[in-house]
Design a protein around this motif. Structure first.
Motif, PDB file in Angstrom:
ATOM      1  N   ASP A  75      21.466 169.061 -22.129  1.00 20.95           N
ATOM      2  CA  ASP A  75      21.214 168.064 -21.095  1.00 20.95           C
ATOM      3  C   ASP A  75      22.170 166.895 -21.326  1.00 20.95           C
ATOM      4  O   ASP A  75      21.982 166.100 -22.250  1.00 20.95           O
ATOM      5  N   ARG A  76      23.204 166.794 -20.506  1.00 20.00           N
ATOM      6  CA  ARG A  76      24.223 165.749 -20.706  1.00 20.00           C
ATOM      7  C   ARG A  76      23.660 164.342 -20.526  1.00 20.00           C
ATOM      8  O   ARG A  76      24.078 163.414 -21.201  1.00 20.00           O
ATOM      9  N   GLU A  77      22.717 164.194 -19.607  1.00 15.79           N
ATOM     10  CA  GLU A  77      22.114 162.867 -19.421  1.00 15.79           C
ATOM     11  C   GLU A  77      21.305 162.467 -20.651  1.00 15.79           C
ATOM     12  O   GLU A  77      21.334 161.308 -21.071  1.00 15.79           O
ATOM     13  N   ALA A  78      20.589 163.412 -21.247  1.00 16.75           N
ATOM     14  CA  ALA A  78      19.834 163.120 -22.469  1.00 16.75           C
ATOM     15  C   ALA A  78      20.788 162.779 -23.609  1.00 16.75           C
ATOM     16  O   ALA A  78      20.516 161.886 -24.418  1.00 16.75           O
ATOM     17  N   LEU A  79      21.927 163.464 -23.670  1.00 19.63           N
ATOM     18  CA  LEU A  79      22.933 163.178 -24.688  1.00 19.63           C
ATOM     19  C   LEU A  79      23.480 161.766 -24.524  1.00 19.63           C
ATOM     20  O   LEU A  79      23.572 161.006 -25.492  1.00 19.63           O
ATOM     21  N   LEU A  80      23.799 161.392 -23.291  1.00 15.17           N
ATOM     22  CA  LEU A  80      24.330 160.046 -23.040  1.00 15.17           C
ATOM     23  C   LEU A  80      23.288 158.977 -23.354  1.00 15.17           C
ATOM     24  O   LEU A  80      23.602 157.947 -23.958  1.00 15.17           O
ATOM     25  N   GLU A  81      22.039 159.228 -22.975  1.00 15.93           N
ATOM     26  CA  GLU A  81      20.978 158.257 -23.257  1.00 15.93           C
ATOM     27  C   GLU A  81      20.768 158.089 -24.760  1.00 15.93           C
ATOM     28  O   GLU A  81      20.641 156.962 -25.258  1.00 15.93           O
ATOM     29  N   ALA A  82      20.760 159.196 -25.495  1.00 16.51           N
ATOM     30  CA  ALA A  82      20.589 159.121 -26.946  1.00 16.51           C
ATOM     31  C   ALA A  82      21.753 158.371 -27.586  1.00 16.51           C
ATOM     32  O   ALA A  82      21.568 157.570 -28.507  1.00 16.51           O
ATOM     33  N   PHE A  83      22.960 158.622 -27.083  1.00 17.38           N
ATOM     34  CA  PHE A  83      24.143 157.930 -27.588  1.00 17.38           C
ATOM     35  C   PHE A  83      24.020 156.418 -27.350  1.00 17.38           C
ATOM     36  O   PHE A  83      24.227 155.615 -28.256  1.00 17.38           O
ATOM     37  N   GLY A  84      23.656 156.041 -26.130  1.00 17.78           N
ATOM     38  CA  GLY A  84      23.520 154.624 -25.798  1.00 17.78           C
ATOM     39  C   GLY A  84      22.447 153.939 -26.633  1.00 17.78           C
ATOM     40  O   GLY A  84      22.633 152.804 -27.089  1.00 17.78           O
ATOM     41  N   ASN A  85      21.335 154.625 -26.857  1.00 18.53           N
ATOM     42  CA  ASN A  85      20.246 154.042 -27.644  1.00 18.53           C
ATOM     43  C   ASN A  85      20.670 153.760 -29.081  1.00 18.53           C
ATOM     44  O   ASN A  85      20.237 152.778 -29.679  1.00 18.53           O
ATOM     45  N   ARG A  86      21.493 154.616 -29.643  1.00 21.70           N
ATOM     46  CA  ARG A  86      21.922 154.429 -31.034  1.00 21.70           C
ATOM     47  C   ARG A  86      23.119 153.499 -31.155  1.00 21.70           C
ATOM     48  O   ARG A  86      23.327 152.882 -32.195  1.00 21.70           O
ATOM     49  N   LEU A  87      23.912 153.419 -30.110  1.00 19.33           N
ATOM     50  CA  LEU A  87      25.137 152.627 -30.168  1.00 19.33           C
ATOM     51  C   LEU A  87      24.851 151.139 -30.359  1.00 19.33           C
ATOM     52  O   LEU A  87      25.516 150.471 -31.147  1.00 19.33           O
ATOM     53  N   GLU A  88      23.863 150.634 -29.654  1.00 10.99           N
ATOM     54  CA  GLU A  88      23.577 149.197 -29.710  1.00 10.99           C
ATOM     55  C   GLU A  88      23.283 148.741 -31.137  1.00 10.99           C
ATOM     56  O   GLU A  88      23.811 147.732 -31.603  1.00 10.99           O
ATOM     57  N   GLY A  89      22.454 149.501 -31.855  1.00 15.54           N
ATOM     58  CA  GLY A  89      22.133 149.139 -33.236  1.00 15.54           C
ATOM     59  C   GLY A  89      23.333 149.227 -34.154  1.00 15.54           C
ATOM     60  O   GLY A  89      23.509 148.399 -35.054  1.00 15.54           O
ATOM     61  N   ARG A  90      24.185 150.228 -33.933  1.00 16.77           N
ATOM     62  CA  ARG A  90      25.381 150.380 -34.768  1.00 16.77           C
ATOM     63  C   ARG A  90      26.362 149.233 -34.529  1.00 16.77           C
ATOM     64  O   ARG A  90      26.994 148.746 -35.459  1.00 16.77           O
ATOM     65  N   ILE A  91      26.508 148.815 -33.276  1.00 20.18           N
ATOM     66  CA  ILE A  91      27.406 147.690 -32.983  1.00 20.18           C
ATOM     67  C   ILE A  91      26.871 146.418 -33.623  1.00 20.18           C
ATOM     68  O   ILE A  91      27.627 145.640 -34.209  1.00 20.18           O
ATOM     69  N   ALA A  92      25.577 146.209 -33.532  1.00 17.58           N
ATOM     70  CA  ALA A  92      24.978 145.024 -34.159  1.00 17.58           C
ATOM     71  C   ALA A  92      25.215 145.038 -35.664  1.00 17.58           C
ATOM     72  O   ALA A  92      25.531 144.008 -36.280  1.00 17.58           O
ATOM     73  N   ALA A  93      25.095 146.215 -36.283  1.00 17.09           N
ATOM     74  CA  ALA A  93      25.337 146.327 -37.718  1.00 17.09           C
ATOM     75  C   ALA A  93      26.786 146.013 -38.061  1.00 17.09           C
ATOM     76  O   ALA A  93      27.073 145.294 -39.028  1.00 17.09           O
TER      77      ALA A  93
END
Length: 201
Positions: free
Chosen positions: A106-124
């Motif tokens: 599911d490409r939309e689920a992949l993109l959503e999971a990526f976006g959810n994790r990206l924010e925390g990694r950028i903050a770190a």
């Protein structure tokens, strides 16, 4: 990507400097799909095979100023069936669908999971934290013989990739012809990876 495709943690490896790969042959090969014990053993005992799953490209602007910026692009082969791979690169690539044994992605689920994790990694990263251990553990080149190609098209003889430098991102190569016996490479492309011979006792 591993979560979305139902792959084990660590299944997606990094090939320095910017490729995400799946090891489909060799001692750390991913064993998915309908494999007999004999087929699984043959895959693990066979030659090293890395297939490209994704690529990451970054472009910077304003480095050394008060307003540095970076744009990072990531392309992931997600729900691509093997029979649809372009013939000219089919032998070097894979997809999440293929790596998971044919499970639809599911490409939309992949993109959503990526976006959810990206924010925390950028903050770190902004706080000065980078997961060097996780980045190092996923390196598919460490402990293996690599051939590097530079921008002018010249290639090195196979050298042992000893590590990646957590501070600079350089690939650390064992090279007896340079002072200290280690060469730190900051740019180039790994065009071949092979298993290193066992150390002499």
């Amino acid at each position: 990507a591993e979560d979305t495709a139902g792959l084990p943690v660590g299944a997606i490896r990094l090939k320095w400097p910017n490729d995400l790969v799946i090891e489909t042959g060799g001692p750390k090969a991913l064993l998915v799909g309908d494999l007999t014990p004999e087929a699984a053993q043959a895959r693990l005992a066979g030659p090293l095979v890395l297939r490209k799953l994704a690529g990451v490209l970054g472009e910077t602007d304003g480095l050394g100023t008060d307003n540095p910026r970076v744009v990072v692009g990531i392309g992931v082969n997600a729900d691509w069936a093997r029979e649809d791979f372009p013939p000219d690169i089919a032998h070097t690539m894979t997809s999440l669908r293929e790596a998971s044994g044919g499970r639809p992605i599911d490409r939309e689920a992949l993109l959503e999971a990526f976006g959810n994790r990206l924010e925390g990694r950028i903050a770190a990263l902004r706080a000065g934290y980078f997961d060097i251990a996780g980045w190092t553990e996923r390196q598919a080149t460490t402990g293996r013989l690599v051939t590097l190609e530079s921008g002018d098209g010249s290639a090195t003889e196979p050298l042992l990739a000893a590590a990646v430098d957590g501070t600079t991102g350089a690939l650390v190569l064992v090279d007896d012809e340079v002072p200290g016996g280690e060469r730190h490479v900051h740019a180039g492309e790994v065009v071949r990876v092979r298993l290193a011979p066992p150390p002499e006792v």
